[in-house]
Scaffold this motif. Structure first.
Motif, PDB file in Angstrom:
ATOM      1  N   GLY A 215       0.435  -2.804   4.119  1.00  0.00           N
ATOM      2  CA  GLY A 215       0.026  -1.432   3.990  1.00  0.00           C
ATOM      3  C   GLY A 215       0.690  -1.050   2.635  1.00  0.00           C
TER       4      GLY A 215
ATOM      5  N   LYS B  94       4.517  -0.213   1.930  1.00  0.00           N
ATOM      6  CA  LYS B  94       5.399  -1.029   2.839  1.00  0.00           C
ATOM      7  C   LYS B  94       6.124  -2.200   2.399  1.00  0.00           C
TER       8      LYS B  94
ATOM      9  N   SER C 129       4.437  -6.768   6.193  1.00  0.00           N
ATOM     10  CA  SER C 129       3.375  -6.455   6.946  1.00  0.00           C
ATOM     11  C   SER C 129       4.117  -6.565   8.343  1.00  0.00           C
TER      12      SER C 129
ATOM     13  N   ASP D 155       1.810  -6.868  10.857  1.00  0.00           N
ATOM     14  CA  ASP D 155       0.687  -7.413  11.416  1.00  0.00           C
ATOM     15  C   ASP D 155       0.976  -9.161  11.599  1.00  0.00           C
TER      16      ASP D 155
ATOM     17  N   ASP E 196      -0.294  -6.032  16.200  1.00  0.00           N
ATOM     18  CA  ASP E 196       0.403  -4.986  15.357  1.00  0.00           C
ATOM     19  C   ASP E 196       1.508  -4.439  15.778  1.00  0.00           C
TER      20      ASP E 196
ATOM     21  N   ASP F 237      -0.517   8.304  17.346  1.00  0.00           N
ATOM     22  CA  ASP F 237       0.015   7.023  17.099  1.00  0.00           C
ATOM     23  C   ASP F 237       0.397   6.428  18.371  1.00  0.00           C
TER      24      ASP F 237
ATOM     25  N   GLY G 205      -5.293  -0.697  11.426  1.00  0.00           N
ATOM     26  CA  GLY G 205      -5.221  -0.310   9.849  1.00  0.00           C
ATOM     27  C   GLY G 205      -6.753  -0.404   9.179  1.00  0.00           C
TER      28      GLY G 205
ATOM     29  N   LYS H 252      -9.203   2.504  10.577  1.00  0.00           N
ATOM     30  CA  LYS H 252      -8.656   3.631   9.896  1.00  0.00           C
ATOM     31  C   LYS H 252      -9.042   3.916   8.538  1.00  0.00           C
TER      32      LYS H 252
ATOM     33  N   SER I 235      -6.048   3.513   4.160  1.00  0.00           N
ATOM     34  CA  SER I 235      -5.379   3.745   5.640  1.00  0.00           C
ATOM     35  C   SER I 235      -3.670   3.937   5.426  1.00  0.00           C
TER      36      SER I 235
ATOM     37  N   ASP J 217      -1.982   1.466   5.971  1.00  0.00           N
ATOM     38  CA  ASP J 217      -1.383   0.676   7.117  1.00  0.00           C
ATOM     39  C   ASP J 217      -1.593  -0.842   6.631  1.00  0.00           C
ATOM     40  N   ASP J 218      -1.134  -1.683   7.520  1.00  0.00           N
ATOM     41  CA  ASP J 218      -1.325  -3.125   7.488  1.00  0.00           C
ATOM     42  C   ASP J 218      -2.595  -3.199   7.892  1.00  0.00           C
TER      43      ASP J 218
END
Length: 308
Positions: free
Chosen positions: A20, A23, A26, A28, A47, A199, A235, A238, A280, A282-283
């Motif tokens: 992500g 970050k 990751s 993930d 995840d 979440d 991720g 989203k 997103s 996110d990863d």
């Protein structure tokens, strides 16, 4: 059915992941491999939760993929060996229902080994033979304060698939997405439960986590080719404005693979996932498999070796 003949369906695989935005790394993990002598595919994505309470969750996600892959390869070989005979399907279904418990126990053993060697909360702890449930890590003992193994530190979701010419089995614990894509681009999500609610999600670190795993069981008896299967961490989905956009992406991956080849799609996958991660935050990790009728076994090499 011995399952030792020449496969009539080859499997073409996709796998990739990006971290992500902003970050450090990751949380993930993912894997796609061909097994059972070229007759089956195993897919897995996980995840790690990534919050302060789950500060070793990248390890938990890696173990989730590794333990699922190990257990699923055993199941895949049995599905190939026995799946041609409809009389064996009830037994294969029963075994599919027990696989999440095998995975959770194997995952918790990895936690205990890690905690025995390098406790997440410091101090010295002795691994027991019984997997521990999540705790605050502040339990005391007569000899002083000794942290208990804390599975929550390693918390992760898990999605896994076994796909053969005759059978599709999907397992899901926590968030993420499974999309089946037919040759004509039709999509469906067999374990979709609706929009995410914040979440919060189910996790491998929960007590008796296997009881919360969802199962999709689908004998493939229609005579046509198996569906394509894409699994991804949340991720990816989203990053889309709506659910329909995500499904259109999945359909486009299948059509792109048909038009330009899976290798061309694989070459673009990191860019697509990176674009998703920008939206997103996110990863984003994806693993997938498409049938290639009559092309023989896919991906020769170590991933086809059933011995690991």
């Amino acid at each position: 059915m011995s399952g030792t003949g020449t496969p009539t369906v080859a499997w073409e695989l996709l796998d990739g992941g990006v971290k992500g935005v902003a970050k450090k790394f990751s949380q993930d993990r993912g894997r796609a491999l061909v097994t059972a002598g070229g007759r089956a595919v195993v897919l897995a994505v996980a995840d790690g939760h990534g919050s302060r309470a789950h500060f070793r969750s990248e390890m938990g996600a890696r173990w989730a993929v590794e333990t699922f892959t190990s257990c699923a390869q055993v199941y895949a070989r049995e599905a190939v060996r026995r799946g041609e005979d409809a009389a064996n399907l009830p037994r294969l279904l029963a075994e599919a229902r027990t696989l999440p418990q095998q995975v959770v126990h194997a995952w918790r053993r990895r936690v205990l080994i890690q905690e025995a060697n390098s406790p997440a909360h410091g101090g010295n702890t002795t691994a027991s033979t019984t997997p521990s449930t999540a705790s605050s890590g502040t339990a005391g003992s007569a000899a002083g304060t000794v942290p208990e193994p804390d599975p929550a530190v390693y918390g992760s979701t898990l999605i896994g698939v076994v796909l053969t010419e005759r059978l599709l089995v999907c397992w899901q614990l926590g968030d993420g997405d499974i999309v089946l894509v037919d040759e004509d681009g039709t999509t469906r999500m067999p374990l979709h439960t609706g929009p995410d609610m914040g979440d919060e999600t189910e996790s491998l670190c929960e007590s008796e986590a296997w009881r919360k795993a969802r199962l999709h069981w689908q004998p493939l008896t229609g005579g046509g080719p198996p569906p394509g299967v894409l699994i991804s961490t949340d991720g990816l989905s989203k990053s889309f404005a709506d659910h329909e956009g995500f499904l259109a992406f999945a359909s486009g991956v299948r059509s792109g693979a048909a038009s330009h080849g899976v290798a061309a799609v694989q070459a673009q996958l990191a860019d697509w996932l990176g674009h998703a991660a920008k939206y997103s935050g996110d990863d984003a990790t994806l693993a997938g498999a498409f049938p290639a009728i009559g092309r023989g076994p896919a991906r020769p090499g170590p991933d086809n070796d059933d011995t690991h």
